[in-house]
Design an enzyme around this catalytic site. Structure first.
Site, mmCIF file in Angstrom:
data_model
loop_
_atom_site.group_PDB
_atom_site.id
_atom_site.type_symbol
_atom_site.label_atom_id
_atom_site.label_comp_id
_atom_site.label_asym_id
_atom_site.label_seq_id
_atom_site.Cartn_x
_atom_site.Cartn_y
_atom_site.Cartn_z
ATOM 1 N N ASP A 34 0.930 -1.165 0.188
ATOM 2 C CA ASP A 34 -0.062 0.134 0.135
ATOM 3 C C ASP A 34 1.019 1.338 -0.075
ATOM 4 O O ASP A 34 2.167 1.185 0.604
ATOM 5 C CB ASP A 34 -0.786 -0.069 1.124
ATOM 6 C CG ASP A 34 -1.708 -1.206 1.307
ATOM 7 O OD1 ASP A 34 -2.139 -1.636 0.271
ATOM 8 O OD2 ASP A 34 -1.981 -1.628 2.627
ATOM 9 N N GLU A 63 2.621 -3.500 10.388
ATOM 10 C CA GLU A 63 2.165 -3.723 8.938
ATOM 11 C C GLU A 63 3.171 -2.772 8.029
ATOM 12 O O GLU A 63 3.377 -3.246 6.728
ATOM 13 C CB GLU A 63 0.958 -3.089 8.771
ATOM 14 C CG GLU A 63 0.327 -3.348 7.390
ATOM 15 C CD GLU A 63 -0.550 -2.151 6.739
ATOM 16 O OE1 GLU A 63 -0.791 -1.349 7.230
ATOM 17 O OE2 GLU A 63 -1.096 -2.738 5.713
ATOM 18 N N ASP A 84 -0.941 -3.014 13.536
ATOM 19 C CA ASP A 84 -1.128 -2.148 12.453
ATOM 20 C C ASP A 84 -1.174 -0.728 12.911
ATOM 21 O O ASP A 84 -1.984 -0.546 13.593
ATOM 22 C CB ASP A 84 -2.391 -2.497 11.739
ATOM 23 C CG ASP A 84 -2.432 -1.746 10.469
ATOM 24 O OD1 ASP A 84 -1.730 -0.660 10.393
ATOM 25 O OD2 ASP A 84 -3.262 -1.896 9.771
ATOM 26 N N GLU A 248 -4.800 -7.862 12.152
ATOM 27 C CA GLU A 248 -6.177 -7.520 11.793
ATOM 28 C C GLU A 248 -6.833 -8.541 12.068
ATOM 29 O O GLU A 248 -7.856 -8.398 13.089
ATOM 30 C CB GLU A 248 -6.277 -6.921 10.171
ATOM 31 C CG GLU A 248 -5.685 -5.838 9.845
ATOM 32 C CD GLU A 248 -5.786 -5.366 8.448
ATOM 33 O OE1 GLU A 248 -6.045 -4.272 8.101
ATOM 34 O OE2 GLU A 248 -5.520 -6.232 7.615
HETATM 35 P P1 AFP Z 1 -6.165 0.933 4.438
HETATM 36 O O1 AFP Z 1 -5.620 0.941 5.658
HETATM 37 O O2 AFP Z 1 -5.448 0.697 3.056
HETATM 38 O O3 AFP Z 1 -7.155 1.942 4.382
HETATM 39 O O4 AFP Z 1 -7.022 -0.573 4.497
HETATM 40 C C1 AFP Z 1 -8.150 -0.669 5.508
HETATM 41 C C2 AFP Z 1 -8.330 -2.049 5.515
HETATM 42 O O5 AFP Z 1 -7.231 -2.795 5.690
HETATM 43 C C3 AFP Z 1 -9.414 -2.146 6.753
HETATM 44 O O6 AFP Z 1 -9.295 -1.329 7.661
HETATM 45 C C4 AFP Z 1 -10.617 -2.002 6.062
HETATM 46 O O7 AFP Z 1 -11.802 -2.719 6.584
HETATM 47 C C5 AFP Z 1 -10.258 -2.515 4.535
HETATM 48 O O8 AFP Z 1 -8.753 -2.529 4.519
HETATM 49 C C6 AFP Z 1 -11.059 -1.833 3.415
HETATM 50 O O9 AFP Z 1 -10.595 -2.430 2.408
HETATM 51 P P2 AFP Z 1 -11.595 -2.208 0.847
HETATM 52 O O10 AFP Z 1 -11.233 -0.865 0.502
HETATM 53 O O11 AFP Z 1 -11.058 -3.156 -0.130
HETATM 54 O O12 AFP Z 1 -12.901 -2.186 1.252
#
Ligand code: AFP
Length: 310
Positions: A34, A63, A84, A248
């Protein structure tokens, strides 16, 4: 103490992000591919500093770091922490809640810690928690066997104040809410498509409500307090789902079970698996997640039987 100090410092950074020009990208990509935000980098440094210098930790998995961090021998203690530092960071720039997620184990190695001290089943977790940076900053933490406890940060005191002991999901499953990224539904298996379809079409009864923040901490927090279910299932494109096991899936499954809910992977590697039973082979491994009240998690698992998939 180190974790709560790091949560306070991260909360302060999130609150001041606009003023301190902390919105936006840092220009790097993290261990999980990411784009790193400035606040991802800052919060990671905060957690690593606090946990390395507290004298309690032997190994850290973040993470944001590709490799485990081994605490120098003169500062090393007996705990192992996966975290994380700022989950949901794609929500930062639009001022939607984010959170920290963590799990703590005790190391097994008699001498220096190794990566095997963290690659263990979730049943070995001693403490897990999350801190939500939302309208208020809230730390939710569970010491195994001692229930789930809520603390709200009082900004005028700079302290977390205990606001609820032994948190349990609402009796009977609570509000009928499903929480998932339905944009992925084309790639879901028949059971996930089937159960979500049933929740939307309840033959005259009020349908389940869809609620999805896209920050796991916020979606799980709402599920614990109001009821319902949060899902990030495996799909045809992502056989392991999206979420990471160590920082997570495991901590949230641990908290959910301690709060009287259930946590499953749904169908994963050809069988239905309880989330905390899986054993990760690498530190950034992913797993599918189906967590929430027993009513709804059991309905998902039952749907696999109805569809003849298990
Ligand atoms: P980010 O840290 O990249 O915003 O991801 C958040 C996450 O790990 C979690 O907190 C969310 O529930 C999920 O990903 C959201 O994923 P989508 O954008 O694929 O729905």
């Amino acid at each position: 103490m180190a974790l709560q100090l790091a949560c306070k410092a991260t909360s302060r950074a999130c609150n001041k992000a606009g003023i301190a020009m902390l919105f936006g990208l840092a220009g790097e990509v993290n261990s999980t591919g990411d784009d790193q935000k400035k606040l991802d980098v800052l919060s990671n440094e905060i957690f690593i500093d606090a946990l390395t210098n507290c004298g309690a930790c032997a190994v850290l998995v973040s993470e944001e770091n590709e490799d485990p961090i081994f605490v120098p021998e003169d500062k090393a203690g007996r705990f192992v922490v996966a975290f994380d530092p700022l989950d949901g960071s794609s929500n930062i720039d639009c001022n939607v809640s984010t959170g920290t997620i963590f799990a703590v184990y005790e190391k097994k190695s008699e001498k220096n810690a190794t990566v095997s001290d963290i690659l263990r089943t979730g049943n070995d977790i001693l403490v897990a928690g999350y801190c939500m940076y939302g309208a208020a900053t809230e730390l939710v933490i569970s010491f195994k066997g001692h229930g789930v406890h809520r603390f709200t940060l009082d900004p005028s005191l700079g302290e977390f104040v205990h606001i609820q002991a032994h948190v349990q999901l609402p009796e009977g499953g609570g509000k009928k809410i499903y929480s998932c990224n339905e944009g992925n539904s084309r790639n879901w298996d028949a059971a996930i498509k089937g159960i979500i379809g049933k929740w939307k079409d309840r033959h005259g009864d009020k349908p389940y409500a869809a609620r999805y923040v896209g920050s796991m901490v916020s979606d799980v927090h709402r599920t614990i307090l109001y009821g319902g279910v949060y899902l990030y299932p495996a799909d045809a494109k992502s056989k392991h789902g999206k979420l990471r096991v160590l920082y997570e899936g495991f901590p949230m499954a641990f908290i959910m079970e301690q709060a009287g809910g259930a946590a499953s992977c749904g169908m994963f590697k050809g069988k239905i698996q309880r989330l905390l039973d899986i054993v990760p082979e690498t530190i950034h491994e992913k797993c599918p997640v189906v967590i929430g009240c027993k009513r709804d998690v059991e309905a998902v698992l039952e749907e696999y039987k109805i569809q003849g998939l298990c």
